[in-house]
Write a protein that holds these residues in place. Structure first.
Motif, PDB file in Angstrom:
ATOM      1  N   ASN A 175     -65.813  83.125 102.256  1.00 48.48           N
ATOM      2  CA  ASN A 175     -65.624  82.013 101.333  1.00 48.48           C
ATOM      3  C   ASN A 175     -66.961  81.307 101.149  1.00 48.48           C
ATOM      4  OD1 ASN A 175     -64.635  79.928  99.839  1.00 48.48           O
ATOM      5  ND2 ASN A 175     -63.597  78.911 101.537  1.00 48.48           N
ATOM      6  N   LEU A 176     -67.751  81.764 100.170  1.00 48.51           N
ATOM      7  CA  LEU A 176     -69.087  81.221  99.956  1.00 48.51           C
ATOM      8  C   LEU A 176     -69.047  80.033  99.009  1.00 48.51           C
ATOM      9  CD1 LEU A 176     -71.235  84.444  99.632  1.00 48.51           C
ATOM     10  CD2 LEU A 176     -70.882  83.011 101.625  1.00 48.51           C
ATOM     11  N   CYS A 177     -69.856  79.017  99.331  1.00 53.60           N
ATOM     12  CA  CYS A 177     -69.950  77.797  98.527  1.00 53.60           C
ATOM     13  C   CYS A 177     -71.425  77.540  98.221  1.00 53.60           C
ATOM     14  CB  CYS A 177     -69.406  76.595  99.290  1.00 53.60           C
ATOM     15  SG  CYS A 177     -67.802  76.842 100.014  1.00 53.60           S
ATOM     16  N   LYS A 178     -71.707  77.104  96.997  1.00 58.41           N
ATOM     17  CA  LYS A 178     -73.062  76.672  96.660  1.00 58.41           C
ATOM     18  C   LYS A 178     -73.165  75.200  97.011  1.00 58.41           C
ATOM     19  CE  LYS A 178     -73.708  79.904  92.884  1.00 58.41           C
ATOM     20  NZ  LYS A 178     -73.857  80.058  91.430  1.00 58.41           N
ATOM     21  N   VAL A 179     -74.020  74.869  97.956  1.00 58.55           N
ATOM     22  CA  VAL A 179     -74.126  73.485  98.421  1.00 58.55           C
ATOM     23  C   VAL A 179     -75.579  73.027  98.395  1.00 58.55           C
ATOM     24  CG1 VAL A 179     -72.094  73.589  99.897  1.00 58.55           C
ATOM     25  CG2 VAL A 179     -74.302  74.177 100.836  1.00 58.55           C
ATOM     26  N   THR A 180     -75.752  71.732  98.298  1.00 56.43           N
ATOM     27  CA  THR A 180     -77.063  71.106  98.408  1.00 56.43           C
ATOM     28  C   THR A 180     -77.044  70.250  99.665  1.00 56.43           C
ATOM     29  OG1 THR A 180     -77.260  71.046  96.007  1.00 56.43           O
ATOM     30  CG2 THR A 180     -78.735  69.627  97.257  1.00 56.43           C
ATOM     31  N   LEU A 181     -77.912  70.583 100.608  1.00 54.58           N
ATOM     32  CA  LEU A 181     -77.959  69.875 101.890  1.00 54.58           C
ATOM     33  C   LEU A 181     -79.257  69.086 101.988  1.00 54.58           C
ATOM     34  CD1 LEU A 181     -76.640  72.722 104.190  1.00 54.58           C
ATOM     35  CD2 LEU A 181     -75.382  70.747 103.372  1.00 54.58           C
ATOM     36  N   LEU A 182     -79.180  67.905 102.583  1.00 56.40           N
ATOM     37  CA  LEU A 182     -80.324  67.019 102.706  1.00 56.40           C
ATOM     38  C   LEU A 182     -80.945  67.147 104.088  1.00 56.40           C
ATOM     39  CD1 LEU A 182     -81.933  64.669 101.379  1.00 56.40           C
ATOM     40  CD2 LEU A 182     -80.341  63.134 102.510  1.00 56.40           C
ATOM     41  N   SER A 183     -82.256  67.306 104.120  1.00 56.43           N
ATOM     42  CA  SER A 183     -82.993  67.335 105.384  1.00 56.43           C
ATOM     43  C   SER A 183     -83.475  65.924 105.697  1.00 56.43           C
ATOM     44  CB  SER A 183     -84.182  68.289 105.275  1.00 56.43           C
ATOM     45  OG  SER A 183     -85.021  68.149 106.387  1.00 56.43           O
ATOM     46  N   ASP A 184     -83.170  65.451 106.906  1.00 59.06           N
ATOM     47  CA  ASP A 184     -83.572  64.101 107.295  1.00 59.06           C
ATOM     48  C   ASP A 184     -85.074  64.025 107.558  1.00 59.06           C
ATOM     49  OD1 ASP A 184     -80.964  63.196 107.112  1.00 59.06           O
ATOM     50  OD2 ASP A 184     -80.509  63.770 109.181  1.00 59.06           O
ATOM     51  N   LEU A 201     -87.556  66.030 106.393  1.00 61.31           N
ATOM     52  CA  LEU A 201     -88.394  66.267 105.221  1.00 61.31           C
ATOM     53  C   LEU A 201     -88.046  65.340 104.065  1.00 61.31           C
ATOM     54  CD1 LEU A 201     -88.347  70.164 105.220  1.00 61.31           C
ATOM     55  CD2 LEU A 201     -90.072  68.650 106.181  1.00 61.31           C
ATOM     56  N   ASP A 202     -86.895  64.660 104.148  1.00 63.43           N
ATOM     57  CA  ASP A 202     -86.410  63.767 103.099  1.00 63.43           C
ATOM     58  C   ASP A 202     -86.339  64.486 101.750  1.00 63.43           C
ATOM     59  OD1 ASP A 202     -85.331  61.326 102.433  1.00 63.43           O
ATOM     60  OD2 ASP A 202     -87.240  60.582 101.623  1.00 63.43           O
ATOM     61  N   ARG A 203     -85.842  65.743 101.811  1.00 63.60           N
ATOM     62  CA  ARG A 203     -85.676  66.576 100.626  1.00 63.60           C
ATOM     63  C   ARG A 203     -84.310  67.226 100.675  1.00 63.60           C
ATOM     64  NH1 ARG A 203     -89.904  71.123 100.562  1.00 63.60           N
ATOM     65  NH2 ARG A 203     -88.446  71.881  99.004  1.00 63.60           N
ATOM     66  N   SER A 204     -83.864  67.708  99.523  1.00 64.46           N
ATOM     67  CA  SER A 204     -82.607  68.449  99.490  1.00 64.46           C
ATOM     68  C   SER A 204     -82.905  69.914  99.194  1.00 64.46           C
ATOM     69  CB  SER A 204     -81.668  67.877  98.432  1.00 64.46           C
ATOM     70  OG  SER A 204     -82.262  67.948  97.170  1.00 64.46           O
ATOM     71  N   PHE A 205     -82.052  70.791  99.725  1.00 63.76           N
ATOM     72  CA  PHE A 205     -82.202  72.228  99.568  1.00 63.76           C
ATOM     73  C   PHE A 205     -80.872  72.823  99.140  1.00 63.76           C
ATOM     74  CE2 PHE A 205     -85.289  70.952 102.761  1.00 63.76           C
ATOM     75  CZ  PHE A 205     -86.446  71.545 102.287  1.00 63.76           C
ATOM     76  N   LYS A 206     -80.922  73.826  98.264  1.00 65.52           N
ATOM     77  CA  LYS A 206     -79.717  74.505  97.801  1.00 65.52           C
ATOM     78  C   LYS A 206     -79.529  75.789  98.604  1.00 65.52           C
ATOM     79  CE  LYS A 206     -79.576  72.789  93.111  1.00 65.52           C
ATOM     80  NZ  LYS A 206     -79.476  73.118  91.698  1.00 65.52           N
ATOM     81  N   PHE A 207     -78.311  75.990  99.076  1.00 66.28           N
ATOM     82  CA  PHE A 207     -77.967  77.184  99.834  1.00 66.28           C
ATOM     83  C   PHE A 207     -76.641  77.735  99.349  1.00 66.28           C
ATOM     84  CE2 PHE A 207     -80.518  74.759 102.943  1.00 66.28           C
ATOM     85  CZ  PHE A 207     -81.490  75.701 103.213  1.00 66.28           C
ATOM     86  N   ARG A 208     -76.397  79.007  99.641  1.00 65.52           N
ATOM     87  CA  ARG A 208     -75.093  79.633  99.391  1.00 65.52           C
ATOM     88  C   ARG A 208     -74.550  80.041 100.753  1.00 65.52           C
ATOM     89  NH1 ARG A 208     -73.536  84.911  96.406  1.00 65.52           N
ATOM     90  NH2 ARG A 208     -71.487  84.329  95.619  1.00 65.52           N
ATOM     91  N   ILE A 209     -73.675  79.198 101.295  1.00 63.31           N
ATOM     92  CA  ILE A 209     -73.193  79.403 102.663  1.00 63.31           C
ATOM     93  C   ILE A 209     -71.677  79.449 102.681  1.00 63.31           C
ATOM     94  CG2 ILE A 209     -75.227  78.316 103.675  1.00 63.31           C
ATOM     95  CD1 ILE A 209     -73.555  75.814 104.144  1.00 63.31           C
ATOM     96  N   SER A 210     -71.145  79.974 103.775  1.00 63.48           N
ATOM     97  CA  SER A 210     -69.693  80.047 103.920  1.00 63.48           C
ATOM     98  C   SER A 210     -69.144  78.668 104.269  1.00 63.48           C
ATOM     99  CB  SER A 210     -69.320  81.054 105.004  1.00 63.48           C
ATOM    100  OG  SER A 210     -69.801  80.633 106.257  1.00 63.48           O
ATOM    101  N   ALA A 211     -67.851  78.490 104.025  1.00 60.87           N
ATOM    102  CA  ALA A 211     -67.203  77.225 104.347  1.00 60.87           C
ATOM    103  C   ALA A 211     -67.245  76.981 105.853  1.00 60.87           C
ATOM    104  CB  ALA A 211     -65.763  77.233 103.846  1.00 60.87           C
ATOM    105  N   HIS A 212     -67.168  78.039 106.640  1.00 63.63           N
ATOM    106  CA  HIS A 212     -67.256  77.914 108.098  1.00 63.63           C
ATOM    107  C   HIS A 212     -68.635  77.389 108.512  1.00 63.63           C
ATOM    108  CE1 HIS A 212     -67.846  79.355 112.241  1.00 63.63           C
ATOM    109  NE2 HIS A 212     -66.545  79.147 112.365  1.00 63.63           N
TER     110      HIS A 212
END
Length: 92
Positions: A32-41, A43-54
């Motif tokens: 179950n892959l999701c396209k998500v944007t995660l924030l790095s504390d 680096l104070d930047r956001s990154f896009k990943f394609r990761i599983s819900a788990h």
């Protein structure tokens, strides 16, 4: 684009659909892959990943993107995730 989680390396596996009459046909179990944007504390930047819900739940459980990537092994991470991990390690 392959169906592989960038954080855990989960990929499709094969198996069988088994009917009531015990007939077997091949099928795929895809993560179950999701396209998500995660924030790095750090680096104070956001990154896009394609990761599983788990994996997304694991990131939340550990305490964020930075701690999850620093604790994870390089063998299971994608090239993009490994690059972000190096940036986080250099910043902290």
């Amino acid at each position: 684009m392959s169906r592989v989680c960038e954080f855990t390396g989960k990929r499709p596996v094969t198996g069988n659909n088994v009917s009531h009459a015990n007939n077997r046909t091949k099928r795929r179990f895809v993560p179950n892959l999701c396209k998500v944007t995660l924030l790095s504390d750090r680096l104070d930047r956001s990154f896009k990943f394609r990761i599983s819900a788990h994996a997304l739940r694991s990131v939340d459980h550990v305490g964020g993107l930075d701690t999850f990537l620093l604790k994870s092994k390089d063998e299971v991470l994608s090239d993009n995730a490994r690059k972000v991990k190096r940036e986080i390690a250099a910043a902290g």
